[in-house]
Scaffold this active site. Structure first.
Site, PDB file in Angstrom:
ATOM      1  N   GLY A 133     -19.119   2.860  -6.937  1.00  0.00           N
ATOM      2  CA  GLY A 133     -18.187   2.186  -6.037  1.00  0.00           C
ATOM      3  C   GLY A 133     -17.326   3.192  -5.290  1.00  0.00           C
TER       4      GLY A 133
ATOM      5  N   ASP B  70      -9.120  11.252  -8.755  1.00  0.00           N
ATOM      6  CA  ASP B  70      -8.630  10.542  -9.923  1.00  0.00           C
ATOM      7  C   ASP B  70      -7.692   9.449  -9.438  1.00  0.00           C
ATOM      8  OD1 ASP B  70      -8.864  10.415 -12.761  1.00  0.00           O
ATOM      9  OD2 ASP B  70      -6.740  10.902 -12.857  1.00  0.00           O
TER      10      ASP B  70
ATOM     11  N   PHE C  90     -14.890  -2.813  -7.791  1.00  0.00           N
ATOM     12  CA  PHE C  90     -15.118  -2.411  -9.187  1.00  0.00           C
ATOM     13  C   PHE C  90     -13.768  -2.365  -9.909  1.00  0.00           C
ATOM     14  CE2 PHE C  90     -14.357   1.355  -6.697  1.00  0.00           C
ATOM     15  CZ  PHE C  90     -13.524   2.131  -7.485  1.00  0.00           C
ATOM     16  N   GLY C  91     -13.824  -2.095 -11.192  1.00  0.00           N
ATOM     17  CA  GLY C  91     -12.611  -1.863 -11.989  1.00  0.00           C
ATOM     18  C   GLY C  91     -11.612  -3.008 -11.902  1.00  0.00           C
ATOM     19  N   TYR C  92     -10.387  -2.659 -11.505  1.00  0.00           N
ATOM     20  CA  TYR C  92      -9.293  -3.632 -11.453  1.00  0.00           C
ATOM     21  C   TYR C  92      -9.271  -4.467 -10.164  1.00  0.00           C
ATOM     22  CZ  TYR C  92      -7.481  -0.884 -15.367  1.00  0.00           C
ATOM     23  OH  TYR C  92      -7.338  -0.252 -16.575  1.00  0.00           O
ATOM     24  N   ASP C  93     -10.230  -4.254  -9.292  1.00  0.00           N
ATOM     25  CA  ASP C  93     -10.215  -4.961  -8.005  1.00  0.00           C
ATOM     26  C   ASP C  93     -10.024  -6.479  -8.128  1.00  0.00           C
ATOM     27  OD1 ASP C  93     -10.333  -2.740  -6.432  1.00  0.00           O
ATOM     28  OD2 ASP C  93     -12.486  -2.821  -6.068  1.00  0.00           O
TER      29      ASP C  93
ATOM     30  N   ARG D 267      -7.673   4.990  -2.028  1.00  0.00           N
ATOM     31  CA  ARG D 267      -8.724   6.011  -1.910  1.00  0.00           C
ATOM     32  C   ARG D 267      -9.004   6.330  -0.444  1.00  0.00           C
ATOM     33  NH1 ARG D 267     -11.622   3.724  -4.976  1.00  0.00           N
ATOM     34  NH2 ARG D 267     -10.758   4.951  -6.674  1.00  0.00           N
TER      35      ARG D 267
HETATM   36  P1  IMP Z   1     -10.802   7.109 -12.524  1.00  0.00           P
HETATM   37  O1  IMP Z   1     -10.205   7.636 -11.275  1.00  0.00           O
HETATM   38  O2  IMP Z   1     -12.295   7.053 -12.413  1.00  0.00           O
HETATM   39  O3  IMP Z   1     -10.295   7.807 -13.759  1.00  0.00           O
HETATM   40  O4  IMP Z   1     -10.369   5.595 -12.585  1.00  0.00           O
HETATM   41  C1  IMP Z   1      -9.462   5.079 -13.503  1.00  0.00           C
HETATM   42  C2  IMP Z   1      -9.700   3.622 -13.702  1.00  0.00           C
HETATM   43  O5  IMP Z   1      -9.162   2.898 -12.617  1.00  0.00           O
HETATM   44  C3  IMP Z   1     -11.171   3.225 -13.837  1.00  0.00           C
HETATM   45  O6  IMP Z   1     -11.295   2.235 -14.828  1.00  0.00           O
HETATM   46  C4  IMP Z   1     -11.501   2.652 -12.485  1.00  0.00           C
HETATM   47  O7  IMP Z   1     -12.447   1.621 -12.596  1.00  0.00           O
HETATM   48  C5  IMP Z   1     -10.160   2.105 -12.026  1.00  0.00           C
HETATM   49  N1  IMP Z   1     -10.064   2.242 -10.575  1.00  0.00           N
HETATM   50  C6  IMP Z   1     -10.019   3.372  -9.854  1.00  0.00           C
HETATM   51  N2  IMP Z   1     -10.016   3.115  -8.551  1.00  0.00           N
HETATM   52  C7  IMP Z   1     -10.068   1.767  -8.449  1.00  0.00           C
HETATM   53  C8  IMP Z   1     -10.130   0.888  -7.334  1.00  0.00           C
HETATM   54  O8  IMP Z   1     -10.187   1.280  -6.174  1.00  0.00           O
HETATM   55  N3  IMP Z   1     -10.156  -0.417  -7.629  1.00  0.00           N
HETATM   56  C9  IMP Z   1     -10.138  -0.905  -8.899  1.00  0.00           C
HETATM   57  N4  IMP Z   1     -10.115  -0.130  -9.968  1.00  0.00           N
HETATM   58  C10 IMP Z   1     -10.075   1.201  -9.739  1.00  0.00           C
END
Ligand code: IMP
Length: 177
Positions: A10, A60, A136-139, A163
């Site tokens: 993602g 990050d 993805f993730g917290y979206d 991002r």
């Molecule tokens: P990392 O930057 O990969 O360490 O991300 C930390 C956590 O935040 C991971 O679980 C990602 O899925 C979540 N995360 C990072 N960027 C996003 C985003 O743009 N949307 C939703 N979740 C995010």
């Protein structure tokens, strides 16, 4: 050509929409336990730059929830893997103040060059339910108005995301050299 070190498809898709030419490098690196995303990114970059002799970028990110004093913040990946979005919604039960933000720190370096870093943020709210299947993730639990980030397509998310902001700042810096 820039190599983006990430295992997250993602993130890569979002970055590629901004940079165009970009190669994903899924090589993994140690994410240290630290108080700030900047420290995590700087340390990751040190390791990655020593291993790859090419222009490299890594990023990050974290979710910072105001009513939870910034939690999960630098622990966002671990919290997503463990309690997940349902766990965050549970922690937020009965809480009116839903303000939250994502922060992104992108680091870039070329062989023989001191790394540079750029940051970006997007402010919004933690919703009362998970909605949407994109991203993805917290979206699905992060809302701007009535719309979650997981209901936006990549182009829409990239207009406002943390991002997109950090990476556009890096791109601007690269283009201005
Ligand atoms: P990392 O930057 O990969 O360490 O991300 C930390 C956590 O935040 C991971 O679980 C990602 O899925 C979540 N995360 C990072 N960027 C996003 C985003 O743009 N949307 C939703 N979740 C995010």
């Amino acid at each position: 050509m820039i190599y983006f070190v990430t295992s997250n498809k993602g993130k890569y898709a979002e970055a590629q929409a901004i940079f165009g030419d970009l190669i994903q490098r899924d090589i993994g690196y140690a994410e240290i336990q630290a108080d700030t995303l900047e420290e995590v990114a700087a340390c990751g970059m040190k390791e990655v730059a020593a291993r790859l002799q090419e222009p490299v970028m890594l990023e990050d990110a974290g979710l910072f929830v105001e009513a939870l004093q910034g939690f999960p913040g630098v622990y966002s990946a671990y919290v997503q893997k463990t309690i997940g979005n349902a766990g965050i919604l549970r922690l937020m039960q009965g809480i009116e103040r839903r303000n939250a933000f994502f922060k992104s720190v992108v680091a870039y370096a070329e062989p023989g060059m001191q790394p540079v870093m750029f940051t970006g943020e997007v402010h919004g709210q933690i919703g009362f339910e998970a909605r949407g299947k994109k991203g993805f993730g917290y979206d699905p639990i992060f809302y701007r108005g009535n719309v979650s980030l997981a209901e936006m397509d990549l182009v829409e998310k990239n207009k406002i995301s943390h991002r997109a902001a950090s990476m556009r700042a890096l791109k601007k810096w690269l283009d201005s050299r």
